[in-house]
Design a protein around this motif. Structure first.
Motif, PDB file in Angstrom:
ATOM      1  N   ARG A 274       0.757 -10.801 -25.849  1.00 35.23           N
ATOM      2  CA  ARG A 274       1.524 -10.100 -26.886  1.00 35.23           C
ATOM      3  C   ARG A 274       2.951  -9.784 -26.439  1.00 35.23           C
ATOM      4  N   LYS A 275       3.199  -9.791 -25.144  1.00 34.02           N
ATOM      5  CA  LYS A 275       4.532  -9.502 -24.620  1.00 34.02           C
ATOM      6  C   LYS A 275       5.431 -10.735 -24.620  1.00 34.02           C
ATOM      7  N   GLN A 276       4.852 -11.905 -24.927  1.00 32.95           N
ATOM      8  CA  GLN A 276       5.599 -13.158 -24.859  1.00 32.95           C
ATOM      9  C   GLN A 276       5.900 -13.704 -26.249  1.00 32.95           C
ATOM     10  N   THR A 277       6.909 -14.544 -26.296  1.00 34.48           N
ATOM     11  CA  THR A 277       7.192 -15.320 -27.493  1.00 34.48           C
ATOM     12  C   THR A 277       6.945 -16.784 -27.150  1.00 34.48           C
ATOM     13  N   LEU A 278       6.008 -17.370 -27.853  1.00 37.83           N
ATOM     14  CA  LEU A 278       5.590 -18.736 -27.534  1.00 37.83           C
ATOM     15  C   LEU A 278       5.680 -19.592 -28.790  1.00 37.83           C
ATOM     16  N   ASP A 279       6.309 -20.745 -28.687  1.00 36.95           N
ATOM     17  CA  ASP A 279       6.430 -21.645 -29.822  1.00 36.95           C
ATOM     18  C   ASP A 279       5.547 -22.870 -29.588  1.00 36.95           C
ATOM     19  N   LEU A 280       4.466 -22.956 -30.359  1.00 33.89           N
ATOM     20  CA  LEU A 280       3.519 -24.072 -30.244  1.00 33.89           C
ATOM     21  C   LEU A 280       3.621 -25.025 -31.427  1.00 33.89           C
ATOM     22  N   HIS A 281       4.653 -24.900 -32.215  1.00 38.94           N
ATOM     23  CA  HIS A 281       4.778 -25.688 -33.444  1.00 38.94           C
ATOM     24  C   HIS A 281       4.786 -27.186 -33.148  1.00 38.94           C
ATOM     25  N   LYS A 282       3.866 -27.899 -33.781  1.00 40.23           N
ATOM     26  CA  LYS A 282       3.734 -29.348 -33.674  1.00 40.23           C
ATOM     27  C   LYS A 282       3.408 -29.834 -32.255  1.00 40.23           C
ATOM     28  N   LYS A 283       2.852 -28.951 -31.437  1.00 40.82           N
ATOM     29  CA  LYS A 283       2.453 -29.323 -30.087  1.00 40.82           C
ATOM     30  C   LYS A 283       0.926 -29.280 -29.995  1.00 40.82           C
ATOM     31  N   PRO A 284       0.271 -30.406 -29.738  1.00 44.15           N
ATOM     32  CA  PRO A 284      -1.195 -30.398 -29.635  1.00 44.15           C
ATOM     33  C   PRO A 284      -1.666 -29.347 -28.636  1.00 44.15           C
ATOM     34  N   THR A 285      -2.554 -28.464 -29.098  1.00 38.64           N
ATOM     35  CA  THR A 285      -2.931 -27.303 -28.291  1.00 38.64           C
ATOM     36  C   THR A 285      -4.430 -27.028 -28.400  1.00 38.64           C
ATOM     37  N   ILE A 286      -5.020 -26.642 -27.271  1.00 38.81           N
ATOM     38  CA  ILE A 286      -6.403 -26.171 -27.244  1.00 38.81           C
ATOM     39  C   ILE A 286      -6.383 -24.687 -26.932  1.00 38.81           C
TER      40      ILE A 286
END
Length: 236
Positions: A218-230
């Motif tokens: 919750r303390k981070q900003t993470l951008d996973l948009h259009k990135k294959p993720t598990i």
């Protein structure tokens, strides 16, 4: 007449990651097979070239099992196999039949008493589990969670309960362009001490795998948009 074998041929998970996936046996088999059932012909031909195909591409037979070709009779795909030819099955990425519509082809092969031969290659689900630090003896893969926000929130809390009750790793995915919305819901719904592993762009140059509790995420900003993720959850 003896029937052919259906070879399940894994495809690299990311661009420029082919060398991490190829084995001598795979190279031997793709130069023996000239008929394929594929989810994406362009991806399949590119992979075969990178893997060391010596057969001219024009000599290959490619059967399209993309999303617009499903739902009807599967007999069309089995002419070569029934006639004694070995045939390869390829997904768009990763292992055929695992979170993949190719499972329908494999099931039909078993119904027809055709030998199924899985080849070694990358599975994003297992790679993520290996790298998560979570329980690798008891785990469940749920595929996609509900899109509706309320239902998705309930499902996340349900998965936490399963993990705690059964000491079981919970694994799920989302369509890459909806990753950020899913992550937002996980961080909103899960308990602060629940552990979350995010495994993104596996085998790619910018691969990211990290395990932290929800409070830390919750303390981070993470951008996973259009990135294959598990996504993997563990509630101790």
């Amino acid at each position: 007449m003896q029937k052919g074998n259906l070879f399940l041929i894994p495809v690299p998970l990311a661009d420029e990651a082919g060398a991490k996936s190829f084995t001598p046996f795979l190279k031997e088999k793709i130069n023996h097979i000239n008929e394929y059932i594929v989810e994406n012909e362009k991806t399949a031909r590119k992979f075969l070239k990178e893997a060391g195909l010596k057969t001219p591409q024009a000599d290959l037979t490619m059967h399209d099992y993309g999303k617009h070709q499903r739902g009807g009779s599967l007999s069309y795909f089995f002419g070569g196999l029934e006639a004694g030819k070995d045939v390869g099955l390829m997904s768009e990425a990763g292992c055929p039949g695992v979170a993949d519509p190719g499972a329908d082809i494999v099931a039909e092969a078993h119904r027809r008493n055709i030998k199924v031969v899985p080849l070694v290659g990358p599975s994003s689900i297992l790679l993520a589990l290996m790298a998560s630090g979570f329980d690798g003896q008891r785990f469940t893969f749920h595929g996609y969670l509900p899109i509706d926000k309320a239902e998705r929130s309930r499902k996340i809390k349900e998965l936490e309960g399963f993990s705690e009750r059964y000491q079981q790793t919970q694994i799920f995915i989302e369509t890459p362009y909806r990753n950020n919305q899913l992550l937002e819901e996980v961080l909103k719904s899960a308990h602060p001490k629940t552990l979350l592993c995010i495994a993104c762009n596996l085998t790619a140059a910018d691969e990211m795998i990290a395990t932290k509790d929800i409070a830390e995420w919750r303390k981070q900003t993470l951008d996973l948009h259009k990135k294959p993720t598990i996504f993997l959850l563990q509630r101790l």
